[in-house]
Design a protein around this motif. Structure first.
Motif, PDB file in Angstrom:
ATOM      1  N   LEU A 136      46.006  41.915  24.673  1.00  0.00           N
ATOM      2  CA  LEU A 136      45.526  42.565  25.901  1.00  0.00           C
ATOM      3  C   LEU A 136      44.029  42.373  26.065  1.00  0.00           C
ATOM      4  O   LEU A 136      43.507  42.410  27.183  1.00  0.00           O
ATOM      5  CB  LEU A 136      45.872  44.053  25.878  1.00  0.00           C
ATOM      6  CG  LEU A 136      47.175  44.482  26.566  1.00  0.00           C
ATOM      7  CD1 LEU A 136      47.087  44.253  28.067  1.00  0.00           C
ATOM      8  CD2 LEU A 136      48.376  43.753  25.977  1.00  0.00           C
ATOM      9  N   GLY A 137      43.316  42.146  24.956  1.00  0.00           N
ATOM     10  CA  GLY A 137      41.886  41.860  25.046  1.00  0.00           C
ATOM     11  C   GLY A 137      41.638  40.535  25.735  1.00  0.00           C
ATOM     12  O   GLY A 137      40.763  40.420  26.607  1.00  0.00           O
ATOM     13  N   THR A 138      42.408  39.521  25.370  1.00  0.00           N
ATOM     14  CA  THR A 138      42.287  38.211  26.016  1.00  0.00           C
ATOM     15  C   THR A 138      42.631  38.314  27.493  1.00  0.00           C
ATOM     16  O   THR A 138      41.962  37.722  28.351  1.00  0.00           O
ATOM     17  CB  THR A 138      43.223  37.203  25.320  1.00  0.00           C
ATOM     18  OG1 THR A 138      42.872  37.118  23.938  1.00  0.00           O
ATOM     19  CG2 THR A 138      43.087  35.825  25.956  1.00  0.00           C
ATOM     20  N   ILE A 139      43.671  39.072  27.793  1.00  0.00           N
ATOM     21  CA  ILE A 139      44.055  39.281  29.191  1.00  0.00           C
ATOM     22  C   ILE A 139      42.936  40.005  29.941  1.00  0.00           C
ATOM     23  O   ILE A 139      42.645  39.698  31.107  1.00  0.00           O
ATOM     24  CB  ILE A 139      45.369  40.082  29.271  1.00  0.00           C
ATOM     25  CG1 ILE A 139      46.523  39.243  28.690  1.00  0.00           C
ATOM     26  CG2 ILE A 139      45.681  40.486  30.714  1.00  0.00           C
ATOM     27  CD1 ILE A 139      47.830  39.991  28.573  1.00  0.00           C
ATOM     28  N   GLY A 140      42.293  40.956  29.266  1.00  0.00           N
ATOM     29  CA  GLY A 140      41.185  41.677  29.889  1.00  0.00           C
ATOM     30  C   GLY A 140      40.018  40.765  30.225  1.00  0.00           C
ATOM     31  O   GLY A 140      39.389  40.893  31.281  1.00  0.00           O
ATOM     32  N   TRP A 141      39.716  39.824  29.307  1.00  0.00           N
ATOM     33  CA  TRP A 141      38.636  38.852  29.546  1.00  0.00           C
ATOM     34  C   TRP A 141      38.944  38.013  30.784  1.00  0.00           C
ATOM     35  O   TRP A 141      38.090  37.800  31.648  1.00  0.00           O
ATOM     36  CB  TRP A 141      38.481  37.967  28.307  1.00  0.00           C
ATOM     37  CG  TRP A 141      37.497  36.863  28.454  1.00  0.00           C
ATOM     38  CD1 TRP A 141      37.688  35.679  29.121  1.00  0.00           C
ATOM     39  CD2 TRP A 141      36.151  36.821  27.950  1.00  0.00           C
ATOM     40  NE1 TRP A 141      36.554  34.907  29.049  1.00  0.00           N
ATOM     41  CE2 TRP A 141      35.604  35.573  28.346  1.00  0.00           C
ATOM     42  CE3 TRP A 141      35.384  37.702  27.207  1.00  0.00           C
ATOM     43  CZ2 TRP A 141      34.306  35.207  28.004  1.00  0.00           C
ATOM     44  CZ3 TRP A 141      34.091  37.334  26.870  1.00  0.00           C
ATOM     45  CH2 TRP A 141      33.565  36.106  27.264  1.00  0.00           C
ATOM     46  N   ILE A 142      40.179  37.516  30.863  1.00  0.00           N
ATOM     47  CA  ILE A 142      40.599  36.700  32.006  1.00  0.00           C
ATOM     48  C   ILE A 142      40.573  37.524  33.284  1.00  0.00           C
ATOM     49  O   ILE A 142      40.109  37.063  34.335  1.00  0.00           O
ATOM     50  CB  ILE A 142      42.008  36.130  31.768  1.00  0.00           C
ATOM     51  CG1 ILE A 142      42.002  35.198  30.547  1.00  0.00           C
ATOM     52  CG2 ILE A 142      42.518  35.390  32.999  1.00  0.00           C
ATOM     53  CD1 ILE A 142      43.377  34.762  30.091  1.00  0.00           C
ATOM     54  N   ALA A 143      41.057  38.760  33.195  1.00  0.00           N
ATOM     55  CA  ALA A 143      41.117  39.634  34.372  1.00  0.00           C
ATOM     56  C   ALA A 143      39.728  39.909  34.933  1.00  0.00           C
ATOM     57  O   ALA A 143      39.554  40.033  36.152  1.00  0.00           O
ATOM     58  CB  ALA A 143      41.802  40.948  34.008  1.00  0.00           C
ATOM     59  N   ALA A 144      38.733  40.009  34.061  1.00  0.00           N
ATOM     60  CA  ALA A 144      37.365  40.278  34.521  1.00  0.00           C
ATOM     61  C   ALA A 144      36.882  39.159  35.442  1.00  0.00           C
ATOM     62  O   ALA A 144      36.320  39.418  36.516  1.00  0.00           O
ATOM     63  CB  ALA A 144      36.434  40.416  33.321  1.00  0.00           C
ATOM     64  N   GLY A 145      37.094  37.919  35.022  1.00  0.00           N
ATOM     65  CA  GLY A 145      36.672  36.789  35.840  1.00  0.00           C
ATOM     66  C   GLY A 145      37.424  36.719  37.158  1.00  0.00           C
ATOM     67  O   GLY A 145      36.837  36.451  38.213  1.00  0.00           O
ATOM     68  N   LEU A 146      38.738  36.954  37.103  1.00  0.00           N
ATOM     69  CA  LEU A 146      39.546  36.928  38.326  1.00  0.00           C
ATOM     70  C   LEU A 146      39.148  38.056  39.272  1.00  0.00           C
ATOM     71  O   LEU A 146      39.096  37.874  40.494  1.00  0.00           O
ATOM     72  CB  LEU A 146      41.027  37.038  37.973  1.00  0.00           C
ATOM     73  CG  LEU A 146      41.627  35.849  37.206  1.00  0.00           C
ATOM     74  CD1 LEU A 146      43.079  36.137  36.830  1.00  0.00           C
ATOM     75  CD2 LEU A 146      41.542  34.569  38.044  1.00  0.00           C
ATOM     76  N   PHE A 147      38.869  39.223  38.706  1.00  0.00           N
ATOM     77  CA  PHE A 147      38.487  40.380  39.523  1.00  0.00           C
ATOM     78  C   PHE A 147      37.187  40.115  40.272  1.00  0.00           C
ATOM     79  O   PHE A 147      37.074  40.393  41.472  1.00  0.00           O
ATOM     80  CB  PHE A 147      38.338  41.603  38.625  1.00  0.00           C
ATOM     81  CG  PHE A 147      37.896  42.845  39.356  1.00  0.00           C
ATOM     82  CD1 PHE A 147      38.764  43.499  40.217  1.00  0.00           C
ATOM     83  CD2 PHE A 147      36.617  43.357  39.186  1.00  0.00           C
ATOM     84  CE1 PHE A 147      38.357  44.644  40.896  1.00  0.00           C
ATOM     85  CE2 PHE A 147      36.207  44.489  39.858  1.00  0.00           C
ATOM     86  CZ  PHE A 147      37.083  45.142  40.716  1.00  0.00           C
ATOM     87  N   LEU A 148      36.214  39.538  39.565  1.00  0.00           N
ATOM     88  CA  LEU A 148      34.918  39.259  40.191  1.00  0.00           C
ATOM     89  C   LEU A 148      35.005  38.108  41.187  1.00  0.00           C
ATOM     90  O   LEU A 148      34.423  38.176  42.272  1.00  0.00           O
ATOM     91  CB  LEU A 148      33.881  38.931  39.115  1.00  0.00           C
ATOM     92  CG  LEU A 148      33.403  40.105  38.259  1.00  0.00           C
ATOM     93  CD1 LEU A 148      32.656  39.607  37.042  1.00  0.00           C
ATOM     94  CD2 LEU A 148      32.511  41.033  39.075  1.00  0.00           C
ATOM     95  N   GLY A 149      35.728  37.057  40.808  1.00  0.00           N
ATOM     96  CA  GLY A 149      35.744  35.858  41.639  1.00  0.00           C
ATOM     97  C   GLY A 149      36.749  35.873  42.771  1.00  0.00           C
ATOM     98  O   GLY A 149      36.457  35.381  43.870  1.00  0.00           O
TER      99      GLY A 149
END
Length: 223
Positions: A136-149
């Motif tokens: 879920l940490g890796t998913i969180g990292w990916i989600a951060a970029g998608l959320f911002l972009g």
């Protein structure tokens, strides 16, 4: 393991890496285009983020292991980190930004180990259950970029990634105090320089699996 415990630990992991995922990649663009930093200054900023993971455990690991509950330390570090990320977003020159970054990374670096420690101590079968929580940490990292972009359409050169990271860090800081109690596991153990520096792990080099892990970690951080 209870479903509620798995869910609480998974949320912790998600936001732990979401926080850094908001600003880590875009920091180079922010520094070069917003603060007009040189390539050397940008490189220095990223270099210190790596050094922080070597420096911090020497003192923060000892404190976490012997004196305070892990979830409380995690909460305090993220609350202070939220303030630092906010002021980083307001920085107008590299020296100011770098000073704040140094302090922030010295506080943030231990939180990655703390989240793993909290999760492992709360589950009955770490080798079975921990991977599905950690992912879920890796998913969180990916989600951060998608959320911002893709959702906020944030300009990489803006300070918004740091502000979003600040909000996420503040939320995780408060959430940490609701996590299962994780007392210091080394409270009754002595303190010696060898343990503080992590030199005990050298003996693990005789294990093929551990050597493979170190090589994989070394290679994955080159990019």
């Amino acid at each position: 393991m209870q479903t509620s415990t798995r869910l609480r630990l998974s949320v912790m992991m998600f936001f732990e890496y979401f926080v850094q995922g908001t600003w880590y990649v875009t920091m180079a663009t922010f520094l070069s285009k917003n603060l007009h930093c040189t390539d050397l200054e940008v490189g220095s900023a990223y270099a210190f983020t790596a050094l922080a993971f070597i420096i911090s455990p020497v003192f923060m690991g000892m404190i976490a292991d012997k004196f305070f509950d892990s979830e409380k330390i995690l909460g305090v570090l993220h609350l202070v980190g939220a303030v630092l990320l906010f002021f980083m977003s307001k920085s107008t020159d590299f020296n100011e930004f770098f000073t704040l970054l140094v302090i922030y990374m010295l506080l943030y670096a231990p939180t990655m180990a703390l989240t793993s420690s909290i999760a492992i101590q709360q589950i009955a079968s770490p080798e079975k259950d921990f991977p599905s929580i950690r992912v879920l940490g890796t998913i969180g990292w990916i989600a951060a970029g998608l959320f911002l972009g893709k959702i906020l359409f944030v300009d990489e050169a803006s300070a918004m990634p740091f502000l979003v990271g600040s909000v996420a860090s503040f939320a995780l800081g408060l959430y940490s105090f609701t996590l299962p109690k994780t007392p210091p596991k080394g409270k009754n153990l002595g303190t010696d320089l060898k343990s503080m520096l992590g030199l005990d792990a050298i003996s693990m080099l005789k294990e093929a699996g551990f050597r493979t892990l170190l090589i994989a970690i070394f290679l994955i951080y080159i990019p």
